[in-house]
Design an enzyme around this catalytic site. Sequence first.
Site, PDB file in Angstrom:
ATOM      1  NE  ARG A  18      -2.073  -1.313   3.481  1.00 11.40           N
ATOM      2  CZ  ARG A  18      -2.391  -1.125   4.750  1.00 11.40           C
ATOM      3  NH1 ARG A  18      -3.510  -0.535   5.081  1.00 11.40           N
ATOM      4  NH2 ARG A  18      -1.576  -1.515   5.709  1.00 11.40           N
ATOM      5  CG  ASN A  36      -4.002  -4.367   3.136  1.00  8.58           C
ATOM      6  OD1 ASN A  36      -3.493  -4.226   2.036  1.00  8.58           O
ATOM      7  ND2 ASN A  36      -3.277  -4.434   4.243  1.00  8.58           N
TER       8      ASN A  36
END
Length: 90
Positions: A18, A36
């Site tokens: 990320r 996520n």
Amino acid sequence: MVRYFIEVFGRVQGVGFRYFVEYTAKTFGVTGWVKNCEGGSVQMEVQGMNDSVILFIDKVKKGNRFAKVEDITCMEVEPINREKTFRVIY
């Protein structure tokens, strides 16, 4: 201006993916978000000029050195006016 909803599958959680996506977004000057998902994938939306978004997606497909991207899906969605940043959603 284009916007895509993207889902990335593979070893993309717990490996800094990320933050790699956030850094890549800032590098290419695109906006949106990344998060996520419970199933182990990572979802994101990215918005910007077409060329910048294509370059961003190409870089995300390669991943960082710890991730292993196995598959990616992209779907064009409606742009969001006045979005200014790219952020990680928890």
